[in-house]
Design an enzyme around this catalytic site. Structure first.
Site, PDB file in Angstrom:
ATOM      1  N   HIS A 140     -19.359 -22.972  10.906  1.00 20.33           N
ATOM      2  CA  HIS A 140     -19.025 -22.721  12.309  1.00 20.33           C
ATOM      3  C   HIS A 140     -20.107 -23.247  13.239  1.00 20.33           C
ATOM      4  CE1 HIS A 140     -21.338 -18.865  11.613  1.00 20.33           C
ATOM      5  NE2 HIS A 140     -21.790 -19.191  12.805  1.00 20.33           N
ATOM      6  N   ASP A 189     -16.495 -21.289   5.474  1.00 21.82           N
ATOM      7  CA  ASP A 189     -17.546 -21.372   6.494  1.00 21.82           C
ATOM      8  C   ASP A 189     -18.809 -21.949   5.861  1.00 21.82           C
ATOM      9  OD1 ASP A 189     -18.948 -21.209   8.815  1.00 21.82           O
ATOM     10  OD2 ASP A 189     -19.124 -19.029   8.848  1.00 21.82           O
ATOM     11  N   SER A 208     -26.827 -17.128  12.145  1.00 22.21           N
ATOM     12  CA  SER A 208     -25.720 -17.744  11.411  1.00 22.21           C
ATOM     13  C   SER A 208     -26.217 -18.803  10.436  1.00 22.21           C
ATOM     14  CB  SER A 208     -24.741 -18.405  12.376  1.00 22.21           C
ATOM     15  OG  SER A 208     -23.975 -17.453  13.050  1.00 22.21           O
TER      16      SER A 208
END
Length: 327
Positions: A186, A210, A286
């Protein structure tokens, strides 16, 4: 935080921090070997296994015969109502209904249930439909309600950046002798694309999965988290497993794996097969690593402030055919 290229070779440092999902962790091989063997001998007559509060593996069995089999192997067991096949079947049925904004569902092996998470931000009509469906399964499904919303993080254990957004590196890997970074897909899609710390994007998959694979422009090979933990293998997370995660924003936090095979939608994107943990994370984390000792479990996708979810490293490794660096 270490942000130079020379430090990006340290595997746990640079997570992109796009999704706020919880990361879950993988059991240690020595602890998992016994339960795996027992489950194999039981076939379909098992409800999976998890780690209890003391970190000991517990195999869920369906009857007294299974209990005897497990105990004769020296493994702790508990008789439960629902098989792993039943739980997985319900989870797959929920998947087939389509994604629901700000909602998710997955397997809580410790409680022998499928858990459905809904938030204040879940649209009322879709939330009610999901809850009605869940209630059809009785005690096989549990609905947990949460304040706020799930979110995706795009900001960035070493930081990686494309000059527009920040994430965190998950693991140093290699393929055909080439040094690479494994992070969250992402970050590539929502963060504006590579290069990341000067390294070109090699591949990415988001949504559904992801993951992001980029060149390691530093050329530094060993896979190591910033706290000094050396990653020596990849493994799947187990409910109840103690794990840690690292990222540019939150640093190292720890928690327990709470759910596996988790499906969620946040900000219009759906991801499957995640695992979640009580380890806290924030925007910019992330892509950072989830790990249990030397076992790499996954890369951070997102979460809700108290839960973090991760995409399993084992699936990313399989997709890209990468391995841990030999030097």
């Amino acid at each position: 935080m270490r942000t130079t290229r020379a430090k990006i070779g340290v595997l746990g440092a640079a997570s992109v921090g796009l999704l706020a999902l919880s990361l879950a962790t993988t059991p240690v091989a020595s602890a998992a070997a016994g339960p795996d063997r027992v489950m194999s001998s039981l076939g379909a007559a098992t409800g999976g296994y998890y780690f209890d509060e003391a970190g000991k593996p517990v195999v869920n069995v369906l009857n007294d015969a299974g209990l005897a089999t497990a105990q004769s192997s020296g493994v702790t067991a508990k008789v439960v109502r629902h098989s792993l096949g039943e739980l997985t079947g319900v989870k797959q049925h929920l998947d087939s209904l389509g994604s629901v904004p700000n909602a998710g569902w997955g397997l809580d092996i410790a409680r022998n249930q499928v858990v459905v998470d809904v938030y204040d931000a879940t649209p009322a009509a879709e939330r009610d439909r999901l809850v009605r469906t869940a209630r059809q399964y009785g005690d096989l499904v549990r609905v947990d309600r949460h304040a706020g919303a799930m979110s995706l993080f795009i900001k960035g254990g070493d930081q990686i950046s494309n000059g527009k957004s920040y994430c965190s590196n998950g693991f140093n890997v290699e393929k055909d002798g080439k040094k690479l970074l494994l992070s969250a897909g992402h970050c590539e899609v929502l963060g504006g694309g590579g290069p990341w710390n000067g390294g070109k994007t090699v591949g990415f998959k988001f949504p559904d999965e992801d993951n992001l694979l980029a060149e390691n422009a530093s050329g530094v090979g060993p896979s190591e988290v910033r706290d000094g933990t050396k990653i020596t293998s990849f493994a799947d997370a187990v409910v109840g497993e103690n794990m840690k995660r690292d990222g540019r924003t939150s640093g190292v936090t720890s928690g327990k794996v709470t759910k596996v095979d988790y499906t969620f939608e946040a900000e219009g994107y759906t991801v499957y097969h995640e695992f979640c943990s009580t380890a806290k994370s924030a925007g910019g984390d992330s892509g950072g690593p989830a790990y249990d000792g030397g076992k790499g479990l996954g890369t951070l996708s997102g979460g809700d402030g108290s839960t973090s979810c991760f995409f399993p490293a084992s699936l990313s490794v399989k997709r890209y055919g990468v391995s841990l660096p030999q030097s």
